[in-house]
Write an enzyme that holds these catalytic residues in place. Sequence first.
Site, PDB file in Angstrom:
ATOM      1  N   ASN A  12     -13.326   6.593   5.144  1.00 25.27           N
ATOM      2  CA  ASN A  12     -13.478   5.596   6.207  1.00 25.27           C
ATOM      3  C   ASN A  12     -12.543   5.811   7.397  1.00 25.27           C
ATOM      4  O   ASN A  12     -12.886   5.490   8.523  1.00 25.27           O
ATOM      5  CB  ASN A  12     -13.298   4.183   5.656  1.00 25.27           C
ATOM      6  CG  ASN A  12     -14.476   3.783   4.780  1.00 25.27           C
ATOM      7  OD1 ASN A  12     -15.598   4.255   4.993  1.00 25.27           O
ATOM      8  ND2 ASN A  12     -14.243   2.950   3.795  1.00 25.27           N
ATOM      9  N   TYR A  28       0.813  -1.222   0.000  1.00 21.23           N
ATOM     10  CA  TYR A  28       0.000   0.000   0.000  1.00 21.23           C
ATOM     11  C   TYR A  28       0.847   1.273   0.000  1.00 21.23           C
ATOM     12  O   TYR A  28       0.303   2.369  -0.119  1.00 21.23           O
ATOM     13  CB  TYR A  28      -0.909   0.034   1.239  1.00 21.23           C
ATOM     14  CG  TYR A  28      -1.901  -1.098   1.298  1.00 21.23           C
ATOM     15  CD1 TYR A  28      -3.029  -1.112   0.474  1.00 21.23           C
ATOM     16  CD2 TYR A  28      -1.721  -2.168   2.172  1.00 21.23           C
ATOM     17  CE1 TYR A  28      -3.943  -2.152   0.524  1.00 21.23           C
ATOM     18  CE2 TYR A  28      -2.632  -3.216   2.230  1.00 21.23           C
ATOM     19  CZ  TYR A  28      -3.741  -3.201   1.405  1.00 21.23           C
ATOM     20  OH  TYR A  28      -4.644  -4.228   1.458  1.00 21.23           O
ATOM     21  N   HIS A  44      -4.210   6.632  -1.060  1.00 24.40           N
ATOM     22  CA  HIS A  44      -4.799   6.578   0.275  1.00 24.40           C
ATOM     23  C   HIS A  44      -3.734   6.707   1.364  1.00 24.40           C
ATOM     24  O   HIS A  44      -4.066   6.933   2.523  1.00 24.40           O
ATOM     25  CB  HIS A  44      -5.512   5.222   0.419  1.00 24.40           C
ATOM     26  CG  HIS A  44      -6.871   5.287   1.057  1.00 24.40           C
ATOM     27  ND1 HIS A  44      -7.616   6.447   1.167  1.00 24.40           N
ATOM     28  CD2 HIS A  44      -7.637   4.310   1.629  1.00 24.40           C
ATOM     29  CE1 HIS A  44      -8.772   6.171   1.767  1.00 24.40           C
ATOM     30  NE2 HIS A  44      -8.802   4.890   2.065  1.00 24.40           N
ATOM     31  N   ASN A  83      -9.784   1.838   7.874  1.00 28.22           N
ATOM     32  CA  ASN A  83     -11.173   1.929   8.332  1.00 28.22           C
ATOM     33  C   ASN A  83     -11.338   1.681   9.829  1.00 28.22           C
ATOM     34  O   ASN A  83     -12.444   1.803  10.349  1.00 28.22           O
ATOM     35  CB  ASN A  83     -12.077   0.988   7.526  1.00 28.22           C
ATOM     36  CG  ASN A  83     -11.628  -0.457   7.620  1.00 28.22           C
ATOM     37  OD1 ASN A  83     -10.555  -0.747   8.138  1.00 28.22           O
ATOM     38  ND2 ASN A  83     -12.441  -1.355   7.123  1.00 28.22           N
ATOM     39  N   PHE A  98      -5.706  -1.122   9.781  1.00 27.90           N
ATOM     40  CA  PHE A  98      -6.129  -0.631   8.477  1.00 27.90           C
ATOM     41  C   PHE A  98      -6.901   0.676   8.643  1.00 27.90           C
ATOM     42  O   PHE A  98      -7.422   0.990   9.711  1.00 27.90           O
ATOM     43  CB  PHE A  98      -6.925  -1.702   7.718  1.00 27.90           C
ATOM     44  CG  PHE A  98      -6.013  -2.707   7.086  1.00 27.90           C
ATOM     45  CD1 PHE A  98      -5.406  -2.443   5.865  1.00 27.90           C
ATOM     46  CD2 PHE A  98      -5.694  -3.883   7.737  1.00 27.90           C
ATOM     47  CE1 PHE A  98      -4.518  -3.332   5.299  1.00 27.90           C
ATOM     48  CE2 PHE A  98      -4.800  -4.790   7.184  1.00 27.90           C
ATOM     49  CZ  PHE A  98      -4.212  -4.505   5.962  1.00 27.90           C
ATOM     50  N   ASP A 103      -5.950  11.828   2.699  1.00 30.29           N
ATOM     51  CA  ASP A 103      -6.248  12.087   1.288  1.00 30.29           C
ATOM     52  C   ASP A 103      -7.688  12.591   1.165  1.00 30.29           C
ATOM     53  O   ASP A 103      -8.553  12.219   1.954  1.00 30.29           O
ATOM     54  CB  ASP A 103      -6.064  10.802   0.464  1.00 30.29           C
ATOM     55  CG  ASP A 103      -6.911   9.642   0.991  1.00 30.29           C
ATOM     56  OD1 ASP A 103      -6.818   9.324   2.196  1.00 30.29           O
ATOM     57  OD2 ASP A 103      -7.679   9.061   0.210  1.00 30.29           O
TER      58      ASP A 103
END
Length: 196
Positions: free
Chosen positions: A123, A20, A25, A77, A75, A102
């Site tokens: 999220n 990632y 993000h 969220n 993560f 972001d």
Amino acid sequence: MTDAASPWLIVGLGNPGPEYAGNRHNVGFMVADLLAERMGGRFKAHKARAQVVEGRIGPPGPSNRRVVVAKPSSFMNVSGGPTTALRDFFKVPVANVVVVHDELDIDYGALRLKLGGGDNGHNGLKSITKSLGAEYHRVRFGIGRPPGRMQVADFVLKDFSSTERKELGYFVDRAADAVEALVLEGLERAQSTYNS
């Protein structure tokens, strides 16, 4: 008004793991990495499920501020849990929490600083607001809208394009400057300099 003696908590949002790292993000992590580098600190694992660096920003003397820069290890969220745990551990007033994230509704590279507000479908913010309330500072880093019919979820989990990457370093640098200005000079002055 914030208490000068209280520390600040700066949370860069992103998803953990190398796959990632270059995603749109994860721009919050990129800004957090740069802030840590400027402070001369290294991230260390914290029991609050986050990587943290403690240090000071600003010139030597009474006007500098104690800050904790954090990257949740959870993560995106579920960022609220680590953020709230860090806030409690370091005894940071909610008004001294800054979340760097972001933002789809702002053009690529543009910044907006604000206090409070909604989550705009983000999220990470949704999770933080649920556990912390909405009255924290946000440094919103524009990533623009997805092209054509691309789904938002696909867009934010893709790396910046080669064209975007040419300017990414400059924009991340400017976002780190904006965070420092917010902490040292207050929201209004930082907004007048960096809100584009």
